[in-house]
Enzyme design. Structure first.
Site, PDB file in Angstrom:
ATOM      1  N   GLY A  36       0.791  -1.227   0.000  1.00  0.00           N
ATOM      2  CA  GLY A  36       0.000   0.000   0.000  1.00  0.00           C
ATOM      3  C   GLY A  36       0.820   1.271   0.000  1.00  0.00           C
ATOM      4  N   SER A  40       3.939  -0.342  -6.790  1.00  0.00           N
ATOM      5  CA  SER A  40       3.472  -0.744  -8.124  1.00  0.00           C
ATOM      6  C   SER A  40       2.973   0.450  -8.926  1.00  0.00           C
ATOM      7  CB  SER A  40       2.359  -1.792  -8.007  1.00  0.00           C
ATOM      8  OG  SER A  40       2.847  -2.969  -7.418  1.00  0.00           O
ATOM      9  N   SER A 107       9.726  -7.025  -0.337  1.00  0.00           N
ATOM     10  CA  SER A 107      11.091  -7.468  -0.006  1.00  0.00           C
ATOM     11  C   SER A 107      11.488  -7.006   1.395  1.00  0.00           C
ATOM     12  CB  SER A 107      12.099  -7.019  -1.065  1.00  0.00           C
ATOM     13  OG  SER A 107      11.980  -5.675  -1.416  1.00  0.00           O
TER      14      SER A 107
END
EC number: 2.7.1.25
Length: 197
Positions: A36, A40, A107
């Site tokens: 969030g 992306s 990650s």
């Protein structure tokens, strides 16, 4: 461990030749941050702009990769490590082909990000911390994952019951809590252009 009977075949086109043809260097732009935080969204917006300007660029997204290459992995610490290891190897292949690879993965572990850094040359890995506090990420919750994690429906959820280790010295910080998407995208695009000249 690699079988001793497996032989590495050198590519007929060198990375340098790709760089000359593309008129830019290749590299891994590794976006890391909580779910969030905007990884992306920023990765895809930056890739779109770079592509429009003639750059050879691709995006590797955490959710998308788990639909194919990593669909056999769960979210235990071991599976998360393997997820990042595989992505690192794929990103390295793109770098060898002269492509700028923008990755969007939580990650969560420093060690894993460090291992990916070691796969490529020193100036080919750029850690970008997409910084956003947990409360803001939970408020955004575009996929409804935080709500599910809080309800116990998703175990090992980063930031809730699994740790996120913030980068100590990232090459770039994009603070999505303080800046809007367009500002962060512009900052990333300029950074990539400066680093891949």
């Amino acid at each position: 461990m690699v079988n001793k009977d497996i032989v590495w075949h050198e590519a007929s086109i060198t990375k340098r030749e790709y760089h000359e043809k593309n008129q830019h260097k290749s590299s891994i732009i590794w976006l890391t941050g909580l779910s969030g935080s905007g990884k992306s969204t920023i990765a895809n917006a930056a890739a779109r702009e770079l592509f429009a300007q003639g750059y050879q660029v691709t995006v590797l997204d955490g959710d998308n990769v788990r639909h194919g290459l990593n669909k056999d992995l769960g979210f235990s610490d071991e599976d998360r490590k393997e997820n990042i290891r595989r992505i690192g190897e794929v990103a390295k292949l793109f770098v060898e082909q002269g492509t700028i690879v923008i990755t969007a993965f939580i990650s969560p572990f420093k060690e894993d990000r460090g291992l990916v850094r070691q796969l490529v040359e020193e100036d080919e890995f750029h850690e970008v911390y997409v910084k956003c506090d947990l409360a803001t990420c939970e408020e955004r919750d575009p996929k409804g994952l935080y709500k599910k994690a809080r309800n116990g429906e998703i175990p090992f959820f980063t930031g809730i019951d699994s740790p996120y280790e913030e980068p100590e010295t990232p090459e770039l910080v994009l603070d999505t809590g303080a800046h809007n998407r367009e500002e962060c995208k512009n900052q990333l695009v300029q950074y990539v252009k400066d680093q891949t000249k």
